[in-house]
Design a protein around this motif. Structure first.
Motif, mmCIF file in Angstrom:
data_model
loop_
_atom_site.group_PDB
_atom_site.id
_atom_site.type_symbol
_atom_site.label_atom_id
_atom_site.label_comp_id
_atom_site.label_asym_id
_atom_site.label_seq_id
_atom_site.Cartn_x
_atom_site.Cartn_y
_atom_site.Cartn_z
ATOM 1 N N THR A 123 11.367 -39.905 -17.147
ATOM 2 C CA THR A 123 11.878 -39.117 -18.272
ATOM 3 C C THR A 123 13.355 -39.399 -18.505
ATOM 4 N N HIS A 124 14.105 -39.688 -17.440
ATOM 5 C CA HIS A 124 15.490 -40.136 -17.636
ATOM 6 C C HIS A 124 15.519 -41.387 -18.522
ATOM 7 N N PHE A 125 14.679 -42.344 -18.187
ATOM 8 C CA PHE A 125 14.652 -43.602 -18.941
ATOM 9 C C PHE A 125 14.144 -43.362 -20.364
ATOM 10 N N ASP A 126 13.140 -42.502 -20.505
ATOM 11 C CA ASP A 126 12.630 -42.163 -21.843
ATOM 12 C C ASP A 126 13.716 -41.496 -22.685
ATOM 13 N N LEU A 127 14.510 -40.649 -22.053
ATOM 14 C CA LEU A 127 15.592 -39.972 -22.773
ATOM 15 C C LEU A 127 16.634 -40.978 -23.253
ATOM 16 N N ALA A 128 16.894 -41.999 -22.452
ATOM 17 C CA ALA A 128 17.806 -43.063 -22.882
ATOM 18 C C ALA A 128 17.247 -43.766 -24.120
ATOM 19 N N GLU A 129 15.937 -43.993 -24.146
ATOM 20 C CA GLU A 129 15.314 -44.633 -25.304
ATOM 21 C C GLU A 129 15.371 -43.731 -26.536
ATOM 22 N N VAL A 130 15.227 -42.427 -26.351
ATOM 23 C CA VAL A 130 15.363 -41.489 -27.474
ATOM 24 C C VAL A 130 16.720 -41.677 -28.142
ATOM 25 N N HIS A 131 17.764 -41.765 -27.343
ATOM 26 C CA HIS A 131 19.105 -41.894 -27.902
ATOM 27 C C HIS A 131 19.357 -43.291 -28.462
ATOM 28 N N ALA A 132 18.704 -44.294 -27.906
ATOM 29 C CA ALA A 132 18.790 -45.626 -28.504
ATOM 30 C C ALA A 132 18.181 -45.606 -29.906
ATOM 31 N N ARG A 133 17.057 -44.913 -30.062
ATOM 32 C CA ARG A 133 16.414 -44.810 -31.375
ATOM 33 C C ARG A 133 17.279 -43.999 -32.341
ATOM 34 N N ARG A 134 17.934 -42.972 -31.852
ATOM 35 C CA ARG A 134 18.836 -42.199 -32.714
ATOM 36 C C ARG A 134 19.986 -43.074 -33.203
#
Length: 206
Positions: A126-137
Motif C-alpha cells: 500500500t505504501h508503493f500503491d500510494l506512491a503511484e496514486v501521487h504519480a498519477r495525480r
C-alpha cells in the motif's frame, strides 16, 4: 514503513529553458537523448522497477540489509522520477513511481510468522500503491496545465516539488494512522481508500 530516496526528492527535470523549437543537429552530432531514455537510465542507475498492477511486491524484492535497531518490520524504498520536455509548443511528460530493491528491507523474524508476514507485506504494498496514486495525480495536474510550454522551468520544478512533499506527507499520515499496520481497522480503511484512488485515476495510469 516507507522512504523516498534519491537526489532532489527523486525528481528529474528535463525541460528546455525557453521551450523554443529545437534546432537541427549537425550530421556529426550524437542524437539527443529522449525523455524516455533519460528516465529509463535513471531507473537502471538506481536498479529500480516501476509500479505495475501486474507486478505486486514480494519479499524477494526486499534485498537490503535491515538496521540493527528500530521497531519497523520492513521498509519500502522508492523513488518518484519526473521528466518534462517541450519541443516547440509540444509538451511531453513522464512520471514514474519505482521500487528500489537494494534499499528496501525486511527483518527475517517477520518471515517466520506467516500471518504477520502477509500483513506486513500488504502494508508495504500500500505504501508503493500510494506512491503511484501521487504519480498519477502529478500526470493529471501537468496534463491539465494551460500552455505548459510557456511556464518557466523553475515554476514547473516548484509544482513537482510541492506535489512530492504532499506525497511524502500522505505516506507519513498512512504510517501514523495504521501504526505501521498494527491497527487492523485503519489498515483496512487505507487499503480500500488507496485502491479506490488508483481506480479513480486510472485515466492517468502510465
Amino acid at each position: 514503513m516507507s522512504r523516498l530516496t534519491g537526489p532532489l526528492a527523486a525528481i528529474v527535470v528535463v525541460v528546455c529553458a525557453a521551450c523554443v523549437p529545437s534546432t537541427v543537429s549537425s550530421p556529426k552530432a550524437p542524437p539527443a537523448e529522449t525523455l524516455t531514455q533519460s528516465i529509463d537510465a535513471q531507473l537502471a542507475k538506481q536498479e529500480a522497477f516501476p509500479w505495475s498492477l501486474k507486478r505486486p511486491l514480494a519479499w524477494a524484492d526486499f534485498k537490503g540489509e535491515p538496521p540493527r535497531s528500530g521497531a519497523a518490520s520492513a521498509e519500502t524504498a522508492y523513488t518518484l522520477l519526473y521528466g518534462a520536455r517541450c519541443t516547440g509548443q509540444t509538451f511531453e511528460l513522464r512520471v514514474i513511481a519505482a521500487f528500489r530493491p537494494k534499499e528496501s528491507w525486511v527483518r527475517p523474524a517477520i518471515l517466520k510468522r506467516p500471518p504477520d508476514s502477509a500483513r506486513a507485506l500488504k502494508h508495504e504494498q500500500t505504501h508503493f500503491d500510494l506512491a503511484e496514486v501521487h504519480a498519477r495525480r502529478m500526470r493529471r495536474h501537468f496534463a491539465e496545465l494551460i500552455a505548459p510550454c510557456r511556464v518557466s522551468t523553475d515554476d514547473l520544478s516548484d509544482i513537482a516539488e510541492r506535489m512530492v512533499r504532499e506525497e511524502s506527507a500522505a505516506q507519513e499520515k498512512y504510517d501514523a494512522e495504521t501504526d505501521h499496520s498494527r491497527v487492523p481497522a485503519e489498515q483496512a480503511r487505507w487499503d480500500k481508500e488507496v485502491t479506490a484512488q488508483l481506480s479513480a485515476l486510472v485515466k492517468w495510469a502510465r
